[in-house]
Design a protein around this motif. Structure first.
Motif, PDB file in Angstrom:
ATOM      1  N   ALA A  15       0.826  -1.202   0.000  1.00  0.00           N
ATOM      2  CA  ALA A  15       0.000   0.000   0.000  1.00  0.00           C
ATOM      3  C   ALA A  15       0.863   1.255   0.000  1.00  0.00           C
ATOM      4  O   ALA A  15       1.926   1.284   0.602  1.00  0.00           O
ATOM      5  CB  ALA A  15      -0.905   0.018   1.229  1.00  0.00           C
ATOM      6  N   PRO A  16       0.384   2.328  -0.667  1.00  0.00           N
ATOM      7  CA  PRO A  16       1.068   3.612  -0.533  1.00  0.00           C
ATOM      8  C   PRO A  16       1.033   4.074   0.920  1.00  0.00           C
ATOM      9  O   PRO A  16       0.152   3.688   1.675  1.00  0.00           O
ATOM     10  CB  PRO A  16       0.236   4.544  -1.424  1.00  0.00           C
ATOM     11  CG  PRO A  16      -0.563   3.649  -2.311  1.00  0.00           C
ATOM     12  CD  PRO A  16      -0.790   2.399  -1.536  1.00  0.00           C
ATOM     13  N   VAL A  17       2.002   4.873   1.286  1.00  0.00           N
ATOM     14  CA  VAL A  17       2.051   5.372   2.658  1.00  0.00           C
ATOM     15  C   VAL A  17       0.984   6.431   2.876  1.00  0.00           C
ATOM     16  O   VAL A  17       0.443   6.564   3.966  1.00  0.00           O
ATOM     17  CB  VAL A  17       3.452   5.940   2.968  1.00  0.00           C
ATOM     18  CG1 VAL A  17       3.499   6.558   4.349  1.00  0.00           C
ATOM     19  CG2 VAL A  17       4.502   4.840   2.838  1.00  0.00           C
ATOM     20  N   THR A  18       0.641   7.185   1.851  1.00  0.00           N
ATOM     21  CA  THR A  18      -0.243   8.335   2.009  1.00  0.00           C
ATOM     22  C   THR A  18      -1.392   8.297   1.010  1.00  0.00           C
ATOM     23  O   THR A  18      -1.220   7.906  -0.142  1.00  0.00           O
ATOM     24  CB  THR A  18       0.551   9.646   1.802  1.00  0.00           C
ATOM     25  OG1 THR A  18       1.641   9.679   2.721  1.00  0.00           O
ATOM     26  CG2 THR A  18      -0.320  10.858   2.033  1.00  0.00           C
ATOM     27  N   VAL A  19      -2.546   8.715   1.492  1.00  0.00           N
ATOM     28  CA  VAL A  19      -3.734   8.898   0.660  1.00  0.00           C
ATOM     29  C   VAL A  19      -4.063  10.380   0.624  1.00  0.00           C
ATOM     30  O   VAL A  19      -4.006  11.072   1.646  1.00  0.00           O
ATOM     31  CB  VAL A  19      -4.923   8.097   1.239  1.00  0.00           C
ATOM     32  CG1 VAL A  19      -6.242   8.564   0.657  1.00  0.00           C
ATOM     33  CG2 VAL A  19      -4.736   6.615   0.967  1.00  0.00           C
ATOM     34  N   LEU A  20      -4.383  10.881  -0.548  1.00  0.00           N
ATOM     35  CA  LEU A  20      -4.835  12.257  -0.696  1.00  0.00           C
ATOM     36  C   LEU A  20      -6.352  12.269  -0.637  1.00  0.00           C
ATOM     37  O   LEU A  20      -7.017  11.546  -1.388  1.00  0.00           O
ATOM     38  CB  LEU A  20      -4.377  12.839  -2.031  1.00  0.00           C
ATOM     39  CG  LEU A  20      -4.777  14.295  -2.298  1.00  0.00           C
ATOM     40  CD1 LEU A  20      -4.003  15.218  -1.373  1.00  0.00           C
ATOM     41  CD2 LEU A  20      -4.509  14.665  -3.754  1.00  0.00           C
ATOM     42  N   SER A  21      -6.918  13.060   0.274  1.00  0.00           N
ATOM     43  CA  SER A  21      -8.363  13.167   0.402  1.00  0.00           C
ATOM     44  C   SER A  21      -8.781  14.608   0.159  1.00  0.00           C
ATOM     45  O   SER A  21      -8.274  15.519   0.823  1.00  0.00           O
ATOM     46  CB  SER A  21      -8.799  12.723   1.802  1.00  0.00           C
ATOM     47  OG  SER A  21     -10.199  12.819   1.940  1.00  0.00           O
ATOM     48  N   ALA A  22      -9.663  14.824  -0.814  1.00  0.00           N
ATOM     49  CA  ALA A  22     -10.097  16.171  -1.183  1.00  0.00           C
ATOM     50  C   ALA A  22     -11.602  16.301  -0.998  1.00  0.00           C
ATOM     51  O   ALA A  22     -12.370  15.456  -1.468  1.00  0.00           O
ATOM     52  CB  ALA A  22      -9.730  16.471  -2.631  1.00  0.00           C
ATOM     53  N   LYS A  23     -12.025  17.363  -0.318  1.00  0.00           N
ATOM     54  CA  LYS A  23     -13.445  17.623  -0.114  1.00  0.00           C
ATOM     55  C   LYS A  23     -13.650  19.092   0.225  1.00  0.00           C
ATOM     56  O   LYS A  23     -12.723  19.733   0.757  1.00  0.00           O
ATOM     57  CB  LYS A  23     -13.989  16.749   1.009  1.00  0.00           C
ATOM     58  CG  LYS A  23     -13.410  17.104   2.384  1.00  0.00           C
ATOM     59  CD  LYS A  23     -14.147  16.486   3.525  1.00  0.00           C
ATOM     60  CE  LYS A  23     -13.646  17.067   4.849  1.00  0.00           C
ATOM     61  NZ  LYS A  23     -14.381  16.585   5.993  1.00  0.00           N
ATOM     62  N   PRO A  24     -14.814  19.659  -0.066  1.00  0.00           N
ATOM     63  CA  PRO A  24     -15.800  19.058  -0.946  1.00  0.00           C
ATOM     64  C   PRO A  24     -15.465  19.364  -2.400  1.00  0.00           C
ATOM     65  O   PRO A  24     -15.047  20.462  -2.732  1.00  0.00           O
ATOM     66  CB  PRO A  24     -17.085  19.761  -0.544  1.00  0.00           C
ATOM     67  CG  PRO A  24     -16.624  21.141  -0.146  1.00  0.00           C
ATOM     68  CD  PRO A  24     -15.260  20.957   0.476  1.00  0.00           C
ATOM     69  N   VAL A  25     -15.624  18.382  -3.241  1.00  0.00           N
ATOM     70  CA  VAL A  25     -15.591  18.603  -4.676  1.00  0.00           C
ATOM     71  C   VAL A  25     -17.055  18.713  -5.100  1.00  0.00           C
ATOM     72  O   VAL A  25     -17.863  17.839  -4.775  1.00  0.00           O
ATOM     73  CB  VAL A  25     -14.895  17.458  -5.418  1.00  0.00           C
ATOM     74  CG1 VAL A  25     -14.830  17.759  -6.912  1.00  0.00           C
ATOM     75  CG2 VAL A  25     -13.503  17.234  -4.853  1.00  0.00           C
ATOM     76  N   VAL A  26     -17.388  19.773  -5.781  1.00  0.00           N
ATOM     77  CA  VAL A  26     -18.794  20.080  -6.058  1.00  0.00           C
ATOM     78  C   VAL A  26     -19.109  19.799  -7.524  1.00  0.00           C
ATOM     79  O   VAL A  26     -18.437  20.301  -8.427  1.00  0.00           O
ATOM     80  CB  VAL A  26     -19.109  21.552  -5.717  1.00  0.00           C
ATOM     81  CG1 VAL A  26     -20.577  21.859  -6.014  1.00  0.00           C
ATOM     82  CG2 VAL A  26     -18.792  21.837  -4.245  1.00  0.00           C
ATOM     83  N   LEU A  27     -20.131  18.973  -7.731  1.00  0.00           N
ATOM     84  CA  LEU A  27     -20.623  18.684  -9.071  1.00  0.00           C
ATOM     85  C   LEU A  27     -21.955  19.387  -9.268  1.00  0.00           C
ATOM     86  O   LEU A  27     -22.866  19.219  -8.445  1.00  0.00           O
ATOM     87  CB  LEU A  27     -20.807  17.175  -9.262  1.00  0.00           C
ATOM     88  CG  LEU A  27     -19.534  16.329  -9.216  1.00  0.00           C
ATOM     89  CD1 LEU A  27     -19.891  14.844  -9.283  1.00  0.00           C
ATOM     90  CD2 LEU A  27     -18.598  16.689 -10.357  1.00  0.00           C
ATOM     91  N   PRO A  28     -22.110  20.177 -10.323  1.00  0.00           N
ATOM     92  CA  PRO A  28     -23.385  20.851 -10.568  1.00  0.00           C
ATOM     93  C   PRO A  28     -24.520  19.835 -10.681  1.00  0.00           C
ATOM     94  O   PRO A  28     -24.356  18.772 -11.284  1.00  0.00           O
ATOM     95  CB  PRO A  28     -23.156  21.580 -11.896  1.00  0.00           C
ATOM     96  CG  PRO A  28     -21.671  21.698 -12.019  1.00  0.00           C
ATOM     97  CD  PRO A  28     -21.102  20.489 -11.354  1.00  0.00           C
ATOM     98  N   ALA A  29     -25.658  20.161 -10.073  1.00  0.00           N
ATOM     99  CA  ALA A  29     -26.797  19.238 -10.074  1.00  0.00           C
ATOM    100  C   ALA A  29     -28.088  20.022 -10.275  1.00  0.00           C
ATOM    101  O   ALA A  29     -28.864  20.206  -9.335  1.00  0.00           O
ATOM    102  CB  ALA A  29     -26.827  18.442  -8.784  1.00  0.00           C
ATOM    103  N   PRO A  30     -28.342  20.493 -11.497  1.00  0.00           N
ATOM    104  CA  PRO A  30     -29.569  21.249 -11.766  1.00  0.00           C
ATOM    105  C   PRO A  30     -30.808  20.416 -11.423  1.00  0.00           C
ATOM    106  O   PRO A  30     -30.881  19.224 -11.728  1.00  0.00           O
ATOM    107  CB  PRO A  30     -29.490  21.513 -13.273  1.00  0.00           C
ATOM    108  CG  PRO A  30     -28.042  21.383 -13.622  1.00  0.00           C
ATOM    109  CD  PRO A  30     -27.493  20.351 -12.696  1.00  0.00           C
ATOM    110  N   GLY A  31     -31.755  21.043 -10.761  1.00  0.00           N
ATOM    111  CA  GLY A  31     -32.994  20.373 -10.418  1.00  0.00           C
ATOM    112  C   GLY A  31     -32.951  19.588  -9.125  1.00  0.00           C
ATOM    113  O   GLY A  31     -33.984  19.103  -8.651  1.00  0.00           O
ATOM    114  N   ARG A  32     -31.781  19.446  -8.523  1.00  0.00           N
ATOM    115  CA  ARG A  32     -31.645  18.687  -7.278  1.00  0.00           C
ATOM    116  C   ARG A  32     -31.928  19.543  -6.054  1.00  0.00           C
ATOM    117  O   ARG A  32     -32.194  19.032  -4.963  1.00  0.00           O
ATOM    118  CB  ARG A  32     -30.237  18.099  -7.207  1.00  0.00           C
ATOM    119  CG  ARG A  32     -29.956  17.112  -6.079  1.00  0.00           C
ATOM    120  CD  ARG A  32     -28.564  16.535  -6.253  1.00  0.00           C
ATOM    121  NE  ARG A  32     -28.206  15.567  -5.230  1.00  0.00           N
ATOM    122  CZ  ARG A  32     -27.559  15.857  -4.089  1.00  0.00           C
ATOM    123  NH1 ARG A  32     -27.199  17.114  -3.840  1.00  0.00           N
ATOM    124  NH2 ARG A  32     -27.264  14.900  -3.221  1.00  0.00           N
ATOM    125  N   GLY A  33     -31.853  20.850  -6.206  1.00  0.00           N
ATOM    126  CA  GLY A  33     -32.061  21.763  -5.090  1.00  0.00           C
ATOM    127  C   GLY A  33     -30.780  22.203  -4.434  1.00  0.00           C
ATOM    128  O   GLY A  33     -30.711  23.279  -3.847  1.00  0.00           O
TER     129      GLY A  33
END
Length: 313
Positions: A15-33
């Motif tokens: 396993a790699p020693v390190t994991v990169l975690s990114a948040k929040p990544v925002v995806l456009p969602a028309p009509g979802r509110g």
């Protein structure tokens, strides 16, 4: 730009020693509110990385299920965790007009992630060009497992008992379904009235999947016992594997997180087994490596005091 923070992971030889975690990544969602927010976790090195899209259980969010998400990412997967509308972090009122359609919006969330992989690559530092779009899996726990199962071919029965729309996705090559509820014929009257979407048909769930059930998982939504959670295996076509975890309740030993209130059967050993077997299974099902899966299955079978058992068809 989302925050991107290195997350320490266990230092294992493969396993790699390190994991990169990114948040929040925002995806456009028309009509979802509200736009769809996701967390992306990936090893900091390597290319041609397979993708797991993970659907959380009721009330959770992209921040849950670290025992699985971090482990998978540390072992070479890009893990994408959307926050569904039922998340407690969004605090939608019970009378929100989207509530009756929440199960369907959840499925659309997973599709939106698959449609938005280019956007996710561009948004996460260092991820561009590293995804293998030919090796995509879905996974989920509880309600999230039902959500994920539809992309594998499961359908929801209508009031007339006829299977509804085919929502499967050919981009998805495998699945891991954790504590997936069984057939709707066995719902309690309360569940049948309030959760009409919990009437699945697994007859067309043809995509390969690992189905995980706890033999002490007793749901208040069902009139049956723990065997209810084996229905997805029993009533689906071949190409499935069932992992029954001994003594496991609905949290399967603690997969939603470490020391969370919902976990009544906390077992680091059980979680570690599920980490190992699910990772090996996905590498096998996505045609990356058969060695680890065969070794893990053999080790479980030959263990003097096994924590579970495997069945395949």
């Amino acid at each position: 730009m989302p925050d991107a923070n290195p997350v320490p992971t266990p230092q294992t030889p493969d396993a790699p020693v390190t994991v990169l975690s990114a948040k929040p990544v925002v995806l456009p969602a028309p009509g979802r509110g509200v736009d769809l927010r996701v967390r992306v976790s990936a090893p900091v090195t390597g290319g041609d990385l397979p993708v797991i899209v993970f659907s959380h259980g009721f009330g959770w969010s992209m921040d849950g299920y670290a025992p699985l998400a971090d482990h998978w990412a540390a072992h070479g997967f890009v893990v994408v965790q959307p926050t569904h509308l039922d998340s407690r972090t969004l605090a939608l009122p019970a009378d929100d007009p989207r509530t009756p359609h929440m199960w369907r919006i959840r499925i659309e969330d997973l599709r939106r992630v698959l449609d938005g992989l280019d956007m996710l690559e561009a948004a996460v530092p260092g991820l561009a060009g590293r995804l293998d779009r030919d090796r995509v899996a879905v996974a989920g726990h509880s309600w999230g497992a039902q959500t994920a199962s539809t992309l594998l071919g499961a359908r929801v029965l209508g009031p007339d008992g006829v299977p509804g729309e085919d929502l499967s996705d050919t981009r998805v090559k495998a699945g891991v379904l954790l504590a997936l509820t069984g057939l709707g014929d066995d719902l309690t009257p309360f569940a049948a009235e309030h959760f009409p979407f919990m009437r699945p048909s697994f007859a067309t769930m043809t995509t390969p999947a690992l189905i995980v059930a706890g033999d002490s998982d007793r749901s208040p939504l069902s009139m049956r016992g723990p065997d209810w959670f084996t229905d997805p295996y029993t009533h689906s076509p071949g190409g499935k594997t069932l992992l029954t975890l001994f003594g496991a309740e609905h949290s399967l030993g603690g997969i939603p997180g470490y020391e969370v209130a919902e976990t009544t059967d906390e077992s680091p050993e059980r979680v570690a087994l599920l980490q190992q077997l699910s990772t090996a299974y996905l590498r096998h099902a996505l045609q990356l490596d058969d060695t680890a899966w065969k070794a893990a299955a053999t080790a479980l079978e030959e263990a003097p005091h096994p924590l579970g058992r495997l069945q395949s068809k």
